[in-house]
Scaffold this active site. Structure first.
Site, PDB file in Angstrom:
ATOM      1  N   ASP A 145      28.656  16.179  22.472  1.00 11.05           N
ATOM      2  CA  ASP A 145      28.073  14.612  22.985  1.00 11.05           C
ATOM      3  C   ASP A 145      27.069  15.172  24.330  1.00 11.05           C
ATOM      4  O   ASP A 145      27.106  16.037  25.178  1.00 11.05           O
ATOM      5  CB  ASP A 145      29.292  13.912  23.849  1.00 11.05           C
ATOM      6  CG  ASP A 145      30.413  13.486  22.656  1.00 11.05           C
ATOM      7  OD1 ASP A 145      29.996  13.382  21.664  1.00 11.05           O
ATOM      8  OD2 ASP A 145      31.334  13.221  23.444  1.00 11.05           O
ATOM      9  N   ASP A 153      27.349  15.650  17.657  1.00  9.02           N
ATOM     10  CA  ASP A 153      28.208  14.763  17.564  1.00  9.02           C
ATOM     11  C   ASP A 153      27.519  13.453  18.266  1.00  9.02           C
ATOM     12  O   ASP A 153      26.467  12.969  17.740  1.00  9.02           O
ATOM     13  CB  ASP A 153      29.696  14.902  18.357  1.00  9.02           C
ATOM     14  CG  ASP A 153      30.791  13.959  18.009  1.00  9.02           C
ATOM     15  OD1 ASP A 153      30.711  13.171  17.098  1.00  9.02           O
ATOM     16  OD2 ASP A 153      31.673  14.134  18.786  1.00  9.02           O
ATOM     17  N   ASP A 170      29.004   8.645  24.458  1.00  8.72           N
ATOM     18  CA  ASP A 170      30.421   8.323  24.009  1.00  8.72           C
ATOM     19  C   ASP A 170      31.078   8.153  25.285  1.00  8.72           C
ATOM     20  O   ASP A 170      30.899   8.631  26.319  1.00  8.72           O
ATOM     21  CB  ASP A 170      31.110   9.537  23.468  1.00  8.72           C
ATOM     22  CG  ASP A 170      30.427   9.783  21.824  1.00  8.72           C
ATOM     23  OD1 ASP A 170      29.741   9.013  21.516  1.00  8.72           O
ATOM     24  OD2 ASP A 170      31.269  10.423  21.054  1.00  8.72           O
ATOM     25  N   ARG A 189      26.714   4.040  14.429  1.00  7.86           N
ATOM     26  CA  ARG A 189      27.289   4.000  15.855  1.00  7.86           C
ATOM     27  C   ARG A 189      26.031   3.642  17.018  1.00  7.86           C
ATOM     28  O   ARG A 189      25.910   4.328  17.564  1.00  7.86           O
ATOM     29  CB  ARG A 189      28.112   5.233  16.263  1.00  7.86           C
ATOM     30  CG  ARG A 189      28.995   5.442  15.380  1.00  7.86           C
ATOM     31  CD  ARG A 189      29.759   6.779  15.992  1.00  7.86           C
ATOM     32  NE  ARG A 189      31.077   7.242  14.827  1.00  7.86           N
ATOM     33  CZ  ARG A 189      31.908   7.951  15.068  1.00  7.86           C
ATOM     34  NH1 ARG A 189      31.762   8.643  16.070  1.00  7.86           N
ATOM     35  NH2 ARG A 189      32.998   8.371  14.182  1.00  7.86           N
TER      36      ARG A 189
END
Length: 521
Positions: free
Chosen positions: A161, A190, A194, A243
């Site tokens: 992340d 990734d 997050d 996302r």
């Protein structure tokens, strides 16, 4: 198919009692070096001020950042760390101390509070090295670039992340950041932003997230529903598979963002999440809002968004798109004041303001960028003004009163087939007037003299930016009230008139004027 991924004074160094070089401490007292004040949900729960009121330290390596944290009197002593240069694995080592808990492979903000990290000078680049927040509160991260953080391959950092938050994180403002990868999970990357395991009161503003398979995760699973009160505004999401974010439970507010090139899905509200989605511009994208990859449904309230070349998949098991004509299925109350830019100007205002090293410019709430005002020395950022009124969507009331065009008359010089003069005063952004060619006049008229001092021209989806040079004319006298380039808000000296004309002099295509709004103040 996914688009191809594109790839003040120098402080002298001092040596601390820990034996680690850190940036020289500047004279105190110092205000937070962060510019402006937090917005959105980061203003709630006591607010987010970062290191305001503490010492300011300059750092050019990751080790110096860690040492600055570890050298504080306590884990909550306010500090601002000004970062310049490239932070990478080669210059980032773990530092120990009673006021910190750091690690070798990431910038670790763990079990600490009251910290600002801000890029200065030639800029701060965190190269293949993520920023990790864990059991942390009151954190500001501003004007930094974080790129190419991997969870597999070499080197790895922060679980892949760019910025990751987990385990009771509170009050974080990330502003004017550029978060980017060079591919998706298959390439070792990734998420860019997050949040999981009880992260709350976070705002991401004026930032760019691009070239990644995953924009951001909120909640690690359908059982991780403790993350909430999140604001995303004036950000650009570009060339991302999905996302933007994936939202599991909680409440989120997305406004004035530009989403372009979303290959699979966009805002994925699921597992009971509630999202308020307003005045965003979705472009060249698929399934930009809905519940995807699960039957655990989420909810959304939509208004003022523009869907420009957006495709929608058919609903089915584990696939519940909000489109092709998104409507609200819930109502979300927002507890803070904010100003909305019209969706039609979002691509341009975001282009001018978002990301690191863009001068920390922000919108003035009327689609115009402005340089920020630094926080006064020795004081905390001022709170968002109470009672500010958002700028209107076509059917709302603006700060200057109601939209006077609603209920007025309209005419013009010509109209293209299938368009109508009246479409510019119907409060509907999906209808419009076009001239027969690339130039022409459109007018709003009343039965008696009406005082007007502000106009907003909103272009229709697919034609934003077509209007170039123009004149605003008092039709009664022929006087030119204003001239300029590009559609948007227009202010001029208050004038009483019975007819006002927007005259398009040049354009880059056939213009589509969706709304010609008029206001008294």
């Amino acid at each position: 198919m996914r688009r191809p991924v594109v790839r003040g004074i120098q402080a002298a160094l001092a040596t601390t009692a820990l034996g680690v070089a850190v940036g020289a401490v500047l004279p105190t007292p110092q205000a937070s070096a962060a510019v402006g004040a937090a917005t959105g949900y980061a203003t709630r729960n006591g607010g987010t001020t970062g290191g305001a009121g503490g010492q300011t330290v300059r750092a050019t390596t990751g080790t110096q950042i860690h040492a600055a944290l570890c050298n504080r009197a306590s884990s909550s002593t306010p500090i601002t760390i000004e970062v310049e240069g490239t932070i990478n694995h080669g210059n980032t080592s773990k530092v120990s101390g009673a006021s910190c808990n750091t690690a070798d492979d990431r910038i670790e903000l763990k079990e600490i509070s009251n910290v600002t990290i801000v890029g200065v000078g030639s800029g701060a680049i965190f190269d293949q090295l993520g920023i990790h927040l864990r059991d942390a509160s009151n954190i500001i991260i501003q004007n930094v670039t974080v790129r190419n953080v991997k969870k597999s391959g070499s080197p790895t950092s922060n679980g892949g992340d760019a910025i990751g938050m987990e385990s009771t994180v509170r009050n974080v403002w990330v502003d004017h950041a550029t978060l980017e990868a060079s591919g998706g999970e298959d390439q070792g990357f990734d998420g860019l932003f997050d949040m999981k395991d009880n992260t709350q009161y976070v705002t991401l503003s004026y930032s760019i997230l691009r070239n990644s398979g995953r924009g951001g995760l909120v909640g690690s699973s359908e059982s991780d529903l403790s993350n909430s009160y999140l604001t995303f505004h004036h950000n650009r999401y570009e060339n991302i598979d999905s996302r933007t974010p994936l939202l599991r439970g909680g409440t989120a507010h997305m406004y004035d963002n530009h989403y372009v090139g979303l290959a699979k899905s966009g805002i994925n509200s699921r597992a009971g999440a509630h999202a308020k989605v307003e005045n965003n511009y979705f472009e060249d994208a698929k399934d930009v809002l809905g519940t995807f990859y699960t039957d655990a449904l989420g909810y959304w309230q939509v208004s003022g968004n523009i869907y420009d070349n957006v495709s929608w998949s058919a609903p089915g098991t584990e696939n519940h798109p909000a489109g092709p004509n998104p409507v609200s299925n819930t109502s979300v109350s927002i507890p803070y004041a904010y100003s909305l830019d019209a969706a039609s100007c979002v691509p341009e205002i975001v282009r001018q303001t978002a990301g690191a090293n863009t001068g920390l410019k922000v919108s003035n709430g009327s689609c115009t960028p402005q340089s920020p005002t630094p926080t006064p020395t020795g004081s905390s950022p001022s709170p968002t003004p109470t009672g500010s009124t958002p700028s209107p969507t076509p059917t709302q009331t603006a700060p200057g009163g109601p939209n006077l065009s609603l209920g007025a008359g309209a005419d013009g010089s010509s109209k293209a087939d299938g368009t109508s003069y009246g479409n510019v005063r119907d409060g509907n952004l999906s209808t419009w007037w076009s001239p027969a060619g690339s130039t022409g006049d459109i007018s709003i008229k009343w039965g008696s003299a009406t005082r007007v001092s502000r106009v907003v021209i909103r272009e229709a989806s697919g034609a934003v930016g077509y209007v170039r040079s123009w004149q605003l004319v008092n039709y009664d006298t022929g006087a030119v009230l204003a001239t300029g380039t590009g559609a948007g808000p227009i202010s001029f000296a208050p004038t009483s008139l019975s007819k006002i004309t927007f005259r398009i002099l040049t354009s880059t295509g056939t213009p589509r004027v969706a709304e010609f709004e008029t206001y008294a103040g």
